[in-house]
Write a protein that holds these residues in place. Sequence first.
Motif, PDB file in Angstrom:
ATOM      1  N   TYR A   1      72.827  77.191  41.612  1.00  0.00           N
ATOM      2  CA  TYR A   1      74.239  76.885  42.389  1.00  0.00           C
ATOM      3  C   TYR A   1      74.743  75.487  41.920  1.00  0.00           C
ATOM      4  O   TYR A   1      75.956  75.492  41.832  1.00  0.00           O
ATOM      5  N   GLY A   2      73.944  74.705  41.428  1.00  0.00           N
ATOM      6  CA  GLY A   2      74.356  73.360  40.745  1.00  0.00           C
ATOM      7  C   GLY A   2      75.327  73.706  39.421  1.00  0.00           C
ATOM      8  O   GLY A   2      76.462  73.095  39.318  1.00  0.00           O
ATOM      9  N   LEU A   3      74.840  74.624  38.626  1.00  0.00           N
ATOM     10  CA  LEU A   3      75.609  74.836  37.348  1.00  0.00           C
ATOM     11  C   LEU A   3      76.728  75.420  37.725  1.00  0.00           C
ATOM     12  O   LEU A   3      77.835  75.449  36.947  1.00  0.00           O
ATOM     13  N   GLN A   4      76.738  76.603  38.713  1.00  0.00           N
ATOM     14  CA  GLN A   4      78.109  77.276  39.195  1.00  0.00           C
ATOM     15  C   GLN A   4      78.879  76.461  39.595  1.00  0.00           C
ATOM     16  O   GLN A   4      80.163  76.622  39.045  1.00  0.00           O
ATOM     17  N   LYS A   5      78.772  75.147  40.382  1.00  0.00           N
ATOM     18  CA  LYS A   5      79.563  74.273  40.517  1.00  0.00           C
ATOM     19  C   LYS A   5      80.246  73.615  39.251  1.00  0.00           C
ATOM     20  O   LYS A   5      81.422  73.135  39.219  1.00  0.00           O
ATOM     21  N   ARG A   6      79.434  73.311  38.348  1.00  0.00           N
ATOM     22  CA  ARG A   6      79.845  72.734  37.301  1.00  0.00           C
ATOM     23  C   ARG A   6      80.812  73.861  36.609  1.00  0.00           C
ATOM     24  O   ARG A   6      81.675  73.175  35.908  1.00  0.00           O
ATOM     25  N   VAL A   7      80.596  74.817  36.451  1.00  0.00           N
ATOM     26  CA  VAL A   7      81.496  75.949  35.677  1.00  0.00           C
ATOM     27  C   VAL A   7      82.582  75.968  36.420  1.00  0.00           C
ATOM     28  O   VAL A   7      83.566  76.009  35.869  1.00  0.00           O
ATOM     29  N   GLU A   8      82.607  75.988  37.658  1.00  0.00           N
ATOM     30  CA  GLU A   8      83.982  75.928  38.408  1.00  0.00           C
ATOM     31  C   GLU A   8      85.010  74.672  37.957  1.00  0.00           C
ATOM     32  O   GLU A   8      85.915  74.798  37.881  1.00  0.00           O
ATOM     33  N   LEU A   9      84.263  73.641  37.761  1.00  0.00           N
ATOM     34  CA  LEU A   9      85.091  72.228  37.557  1.00  0.00           C
ATOM     35  C   LEU A   9      85.486  72.580  36.046  1.00  0.00           C
ATOM     36  O   LEU A   9      86.547  71.943  35.857  1.00  0.00           O
TER      37      LEU A   9
ATOM     38  N   CYS B   1      78.857  63.342  40.076  1.00  0.00           N
ATOM     39  CA  CYS B   1      79.532  62.097  40.378  1.00  0.00           C
ATOM     40  C   CYS B   1      79.980  61.474  38.911  1.00  0.00           C
ATOM     41  O   CYS B   1      81.198  61.196  38.823  1.00  0.00           O
ATOM     42  N   ARG B   2      79.300  61.744  38.149  1.00  0.00           N
ATOM     43  CA  ARG B   2      79.258  60.996  36.632  1.00  0.00           C
ATOM     44  C   ARG B   2      80.583  61.954  36.024  1.00  0.00           C
ATOM     45  O   ARG B   2      81.030  61.321  35.308  1.00  0.00           O
ATOM     46  N   PHE B   3      80.532  63.227  36.104  1.00  0.00           N
ATOM     47  CA  PHE B   3      81.684  64.162  35.565  1.00  0.00           C
ATOM     48  C   PHE B   3      82.802  63.611  36.178  1.00  0.00           C
ATOM     49  O   PHE B   3      83.996  63.678  35.524  1.00  0.00           O
ATOM     50  N   VAL B   4      82.772  63.397  37.560  1.00  0.00           N
ATOM     51  CA  VAL B   4      84.172  63.151  38.083  1.00  0.00           C
ATOM     52  C   VAL B   4      84.837  61.995  37.615  1.00  0.00           C
ATOM     53  O   VAL B   4      85.815  61.751  37.411  1.00  0.00           O
TER      54      VAL B   4
END
Length: 210
Positions: free
Chosen positions: A110-118, A147-150
Amino acid sequence: MLNVINGVYRPQQGTIAFHGEVRRDMDTYQAARNGIARTFQNIALFKGMSVLDNIMTGRNLMMKSTFLEQAIYIGRARREEIAHRKKVEQVIDFLEIQHIRKTPVGRLPYGLQKRVELARALAAEPKMLLLDEPMAGMNVEEKQDMCRFVLDTNDQFGTTIVLIEHDMGVVMDISDRVVVLDYGRKIGDGRPDEIRANPDVIRAYLGQAH
């Protein structure tokens, strides 16, 4: 609010002002053309496609070649593919997902899917990025990474970020300005420390002892 900004909903009252232009409403295509990109609370990715292909869809509005040119993959279509792939690889490096670029999204946690969407949203090179609960369902480590990526997105690209998030620790830690809505009505607007002490916000979200 996010759905009004990017044209999914039509506002009953008020106007939308973006880059000096004021309008009654916005349609989704217009929002994308004007440089507004978003992610969703419930992940909206193409699960059978690879990470790379999902992110490439974020470049769709910038592609000028015709269907026929793309089908036979010559000339302009080939040049576009190379140029857009280069931009996508930069986003992949930025979000540190090089190791999963060829993995089907449906196989990812799930966490990586969120990153792909970003990543897909960033591939559109937005002026404004709308993030709908990007930390929802994440563990502590995944939240710290997001948070770091944002913050890095804002620092490195100068992107304006509108973040909807129910984790108050995250909101207070990474926001320059916090706006609080209560059933669609604005009850607070200011710096995180001002919102933390706002009596209307405390009353609405924490309750008030009698």
